[in-house]
Design a protein around this motif. Structure first.
Motif, PDB file in Angstrom:
ATOM      1  N   GLN A 320     -89.129  46.691  92.028  1.00 23.93           N
ATOM      2  CA  GLN A 320     -89.759  46.322  93.295  1.00 23.93           C
ATOM      3  C   GLN A 320     -91.199  46.844  93.389  1.00 23.93           C
ATOM      4  O   GLN A 320     -91.526  47.905  92.878  1.00 23.93           O
ATOM      5  N   ASN A 321     -92.035  46.045  94.064  1.00 26.14           N
ATOM      6  CA  ASN A 321     -93.424  46.411  94.371  1.00 26.14           C
ATOM      7  C   ASN A 321     -94.259  46.756  93.139  1.00 26.14           C
ATOM      8  O   ASN A 321     -95.151  47.602  93.189  1.00 26.14           O
ATOM      9  N   GLU A 322     -94.000  46.088  92.032  1.00 27.07           N
ATOM     10  CA  GLU A 322     -94.756  46.361  90.799  1.00 27.07           C
ATOM     11  C   GLU A 322     -96.037  45.542  90.712  1.00 27.07           C
ATOM     12  O   GLU A 322     -96.957  45.898  89.977  1.00 27.07           O
ATOM     13  N   LEU A 323     -96.108  44.414  91.428  1.00 25.78           N
ATOM     14  CA  LEU A 323     -97.288  43.557  91.383  1.00 25.78           C
ATOM     15  C   LEU A 323     -98.058  43.762  92.683  1.00 25.78           C
ATOM     16  O   LEU A 323     -97.631  43.340  93.746  1.00 25.78           O
ATOM     17  N   THR A 324     -99.193  44.443  92.596  1.00 26.83           N
ATOM     18  CA  THR A 324     -99.959  44.856  93.769  1.00 26.83           C
ATOM     19  C   THR A 324    -101.083  43.863  94.086  1.00 26.83           C
ATOM     20  O   THR A 324    -101.328  42.914  93.337  1.00 26.83           O
ATOM     21  N   ILE A 325    -101.799  44.133  95.169  1.00 25.23           N
ATOM     22  CA  ILE A 325    -102.913  43.272  95.560  1.00 25.23           C
ATOM     23  C   ILE A 325    -103.976  43.217  94.463  1.00 25.23           C
ATOM     24  O   ILE A 325    -104.546  42.156  94.187  1.00 25.23           O
ATOM     25  N   ASP A 326    -104.237  44.338  93.797  1.00 20.31           N
ATOM     26  CA  ASP A 326    -105.232  44.340  92.708  1.00 20.31           C
ATOM     27  C   ASP A 326    -104.762  43.473  91.538  1.00 20.31           C
ATOM     28  O   ASP A 326    -105.562  42.771  90.907  1.00 20.31           O
ATOM     29  N   ASP A 327    -103.468  43.524  91.264  1.00 17.89           N
ATOM     30  CA  ASP A 327    -102.907  42.671  90.213  1.00 17.89           C
ATOM     31  C   ASP A 327    -103.031  41.197  90.594  1.00 17.89           C
ATOM     32  O   ASP A 327    -103.360  40.352  89.757  1.00 17.89           O
ATOM     33  N   ALA A 328    -102.750  40.895  91.864  1.00 16.88           N
ATOM     34  CA  ALA A 328    -102.840  39.511  92.345  1.00 16.88           C
ATOM     35  C   ALA A 328    -104.264  38.982  92.188  1.00 16.88           C
ATOM     36  O   ALA A 328    -104.474  37.829  91.788  1.00 16.88           O
ATOM     37  N   LYS A 329    -105.242  39.811  92.482  1.00 13.22           N
ATOM     38  CA  LYS A 329    -106.643  39.393  92.347  1.00 13.22           C
ATOM     39  C   LYS A 329    -106.991  39.094  90.884  1.00 13.22           C
ATOM     40  O   LYS A 329    -107.709  38.129  90.600  1.00 13.22           O
ATOM     41  N   LEU A 330    -106.463  39.921  89.988  1.00 10.73           N
ATOM     42  CA  LEU A 330    -106.685  39.674  88.561  1.00 10.73           C
ATOM     43  C   LEU A 330    -106.046  38.360  88.121  1.00 10.73           C
ATOM     44  O   LEU A 330    -106.653  37.582  87.368  1.00 10.73           O
ATOM     45  N   LEU A 331    -104.827  38.091  88.581  1.00 12.86           N
ATOM     46  CA  LEU A 331    -104.139  36.852  88.215  1.00 12.86           C
ATOM     47  C   LEU A 331    -104.919  35.632  88.700  1.00 12.86           C
ATOM     48  O   LEU A 331    -105.109  34.658  87.957  1.00 12.86           O
ATOM     49  N   VAL A 332    -105.378  35.676  89.945  1.00 17.57           N
ATOM     50  CA  VAL A 332    -106.143  34.552  90.497  1.00 17.57           C
ATOM     51  C   VAL A 332    -107.451  34.373  89.729  1.00 17.57           C
ATOM     52  O   VAL A 332    -107.834  33.254  89.357  1.00 17.57           O
ATOM     53  N   GLU A 333    -108.119  35.483  89.477  1.00 18.26           N
ATOM     54  CA  GLU A 333    -109.395  35.438  88.746  1.00 18.26           C
ATOM     55  C   GLU A 333    -109.223  34.839  87.350  1.00 18.26           C
ATOM     56  O   GLU A 333    -110.098  34.127  86.848  1.00 18.26           O
ATOM     57  N   ASN A 334    -108.052  35.091  86.735  1.00 18.99           N
ATOM     58  CA  ASN A 334    -107.791  34.605  85.380  1.00 18.99           C
ATOM     59  C   ASN A 334    -107.147  33.221  85.338  1.00 18.99           C
ATOM     60  O   ASN A 334    -106.741  32.753  84.270  1.00 18.99           O
ATOM     61  N   GLY A 335    -107.018  32.570  86.498  1.00 18.54           N
ATOM     62  CA  GLY A 335    -106.557  31.184  86.529  1.00 18.54           C
ATOM     63  C   GLY A 335    -105.058  30.986  86.538  1.00 18.54           C
ATOM     64  O   GLY A 335    -104.577  29.888  86.207  1.00 18.54           O
ATOM     65  N   CYS A 336    -104.300  31.986  86.933  1.00 13.29           N
ATOM     66  CA  CYS A 336    -102.841  31.846  87.010  1.00 13.29           C
ATOM     67  C   CYS A 336    -102.479  30.797  88.061  1.00 13.29           C
ATOM     68  O   CYS A 336    -103.030  30.786  89.165  1.00 13.29           O
ATOM     69  N   ILE A 337    -101.542  29.904  87.722  1.00 18.32           N
ATOM     70  CA  ILE A 337    -101.160  28.841  88.656  1.00 18.32           C
ATOM     71  C   ILE A 337     -99.810  29.074  89.329  1.00 18.32           C
ATOM     72  O   ILE A 337     -99.506  28.455  90.348  1.00 18.32           O
ATOM     73  N   ALA A 338     -98.976  29.972  88.767  1.00 20.59           N
ATOM     74  CA  ALA A 338     -97.639  30.179  89.327  1.00 20.59           C
ATOM     75  C   ALA A 338     -97.140  31.593  89.054  1.00 20.59           C
ATOM     76  O   ALA A 338     -97.348  32.132  87.968  1.00 20.59           O
ATOM     77  N   VAL A 339     -96.487  32.162  90.070  1.00 26.22           N
ATOM     78  CA  VAL A 339     -95.799  33.445  89.944  1.00 26.22           C
ATOM     79  C   VAL A 339     -94.367  33.239  90.414  1.00 26.22           C
ATOM     80  O   VAL A 339     -94.135  32.740  91.523  1.00 26.22           O
ATOM     81  N   ALA A 340     -93.404  33.602  89.586  1.00 26.59           N
ATOM     82  CA  ALA A 340     -91.990  33.489  89.956  1.00 26.59           C
ATOM     83  C   ALA A 340     -91.326  34.835  89.701  1.00 26.59           C
ATOM     84  O   ALA A 340     -91.425  35.391  88.606  1.00 26.59           O
ATOM     85  N   GLU A 341     -90.652  35.357  90.710  1.00 26.32           N
ATOM     86  CA  GLU A 341     -90.109  36.709  90.648  1.00 26.32           C
ATOM     87  C   GLU A 341     -88.758  36.749  89.940  1.00 26.32           C
ATOM     88  O   GLU A 341     -87.796  36.132  90.387  1.00 26.32           O
ATOM     89  N   GLY A 342     -88.704  37.519  88.853  1.00 20.90           N
ATOM     90  CA  GLY A 342     -87.439  37.725  88.159  1.00 20.90           C
ATOM     91  C   GLY A 342     -86.714  38.958  88.652  1.00 20.90           C
ATOM     92  O   GLY A 342     -85.498  39.054  88.566  1.00 20.90           O
TER      93      GLY A 342
END
Length: 444
Positions: A320-342
């Motif tokens: 739980q809570n492993e993907l933070t706001i800073d991580d989200a910003k990196l994903l968006v900046e790098n062009g990620c199109i989808a996040v699905a929680e396992g």
């Protein structure tokens, strides 16, 4: 004051010392505002929200066990039977030092709606202990599991509450617990899922959560004019869910380049070698440093860092809570199109909102990782019928369930003008079924 705000204020006053639970309820109820506002009068009349946030039963007990040196230890055991409106309680047993009542309540609350989404007749529950299986001998694990089940057996049963595995609870632990239940109760029934194949387990159960995550992700991408084939995927974690998410993603034509564990992470530019990963984590039970040592194309990094790698799809499968706001910003900046929680709620609320606001398809765990509990329910069906289905049959049923979950949450979101908001869609679709059942059954 709106009904939702009233309940959240009440919860923060009463359960402020359980932040994980308060966070989970806040996330769910805020996304349910459209359906609750539309039915506020009748829900208030029967105190529906007050009842749905309060577990039907909480069991906390001591678990004494003896180590190999003869020293007695005492851990805390928990079982939260949260809601049985649509079926017997169903949810895993987590063995980890971080376990406390607030975490078990958070997981149990989420489980209500996840189980509802499967379309199968199972209610929500969760349990576990602050016992740490790491570094323990098989005999010590057995001593703990037998002591744990000696108390737990008093409140579970095939038609009452059917626990399963979770973090720290695999086939070995389930086997020891099942043996103790059978010895004490004198009955051979499907009281636990995730059992070994020789005593009532289901084929495809090991793979189910990881495979189901990819079946869901594949359908989500397909329905948004994309495909999983050819995509670069980042996965966190290296346990059961992560391993089989990597395996299925690569079977579907994706390239998975990362995995992680509690001490570090690996980037493999040539794609994760699933056979090597399984050998290290399932057979040798070693750290990912061993993967990097055996694989020239892999780089090992201590600490966190998976989400800095450029990818199309991110699959958080650790905790739980492993993907933070800073991580989200990196994903968006790098062009990620989808996040699905396992994993269960691995993305913080702030990170979730950021991803959604920036057009990233976001699939919450209660929908995307429901494959494990769905296949557990299929194991219950096989146990009841005294039959064993083929891997292909179970896998086909799992795929159908995950595809149906995607369309159910997509339709629920559209129904309330929230097209593309899969968090709200999952919560609404899961909630409406449970709420209807609770309304029909009176004040219980």
């Amino acid at each position: 004051m709106a009904y939702v705000d009233e309940i959240l204020e009440y919860l923060e006053r009463k359960d402020y010392y359980e932040p994980e639970f308060v966070q989970a309820v806040s996330e769910v109820l805020n996304s349910l505002r459209p359906v609750i506002d539309a039915n506020e009068k009748k829900y208030r009349q029967v105190a529906l929200l007050e009842r749905i946030i309060e577990p039907e039963r909480i069991l906390r007990f001591r678990v004494p066990w003896i180590d190999d040196k003869g020293q007695v230890h005492v851990n805390r055991g928990y079982r939260v039977q949260f809601n049985s409106a649509i079926g017997p309680y169903k949810g895993g047993l987590r063995l980890h030092p971080s376990v406390n009542l607030g975490i078990i309540k958070f997981l149990g609350f989420e489980q209500i709606f996840k189980n509802s989404l499967t379309g199968l007749p199972i209610g929500g529950g969760k349990g576990g202990s602050d016992f740490d299986p790491k570094g323990k001998s098989d005999r010590e694990i057995m001593m703990f599991c037998q002591s744990f089940m000696t108390e737990l057996c008093k409140v579970i049963g095939a038609d009452t509450d059917v626990p399963a595995g979770d973090i720290g609870t695999g086939a070995r632990e389930i086997g020891y617990m099942f043996g103790q239940y059978k010895r004490i109760c004198g009955t051979y029934e499907g009281v636990l899922t995730g059992k070994g194949l020789s005593f009532g387990g289901s084929l495809a159960r090991t793979e189910a959560t990881g495979y189901g995550l990819l079946y869901f992700t594949e359908e989500m991408l397909k329905c948004n004019d994309s495909t999983i084939e050819g995509k670069t995927v980042c996965v966190s974690g290296s346990g059961n869910v992560a391993i089989y998410a990597v395996e299925k993603a690569q079977m579907l034509g994706a390239k998975v380049v990362t995995v992680s564990d509690s001490t570090g992470w690996v980037y493999d530019k040539d794609g994760i070698d699933v056979a090597l990963l399984k050998d290290i984590k399932e057979n040798r039970r070693e750290r990912l440093t061993a993967y990097a040592e055996a694989r020239p194309s892999a780089q090992y990094h201590a600490g966190r860092g998976v989400w800095q790698i450029k990818c199309d799809v991110a699959l958080p499968c650790a905790t739980q809570n492993e993907l933070t706001i800073d991580d989200a910003k990196l994903l968006v900046e790098n062009g990620c199109i989808a996040v699905a929680e396992g994993a269960n709620m691995p993305t913080t609320l702030e990170a979730t909102k950021y991803l959604q606001e920036h057009g990233v398809m976001f699939a919450p765990g209660k929908a995307a990782n429901a494959g494990g509990v769905a296949t557990s329910a299929l194991e219950m069906s096989q146990n009841s019928e005294r039959v064993s289905w083929t891997f292909e049959k179970v896998d086909a049923k799992l795929k159908d369930i995950m595809i149906n979950i995607y369309h159910n949450i997509d339709n629920a979101a559209k129904k309330y003008g929230l097209d593309g908001d899969y968090v709200a869609g999952a919560n609404i679709a899961g909630f409406e079924k449970v709420a209807d059942a609770m309304m029909a059954q009176g004040i219980v």
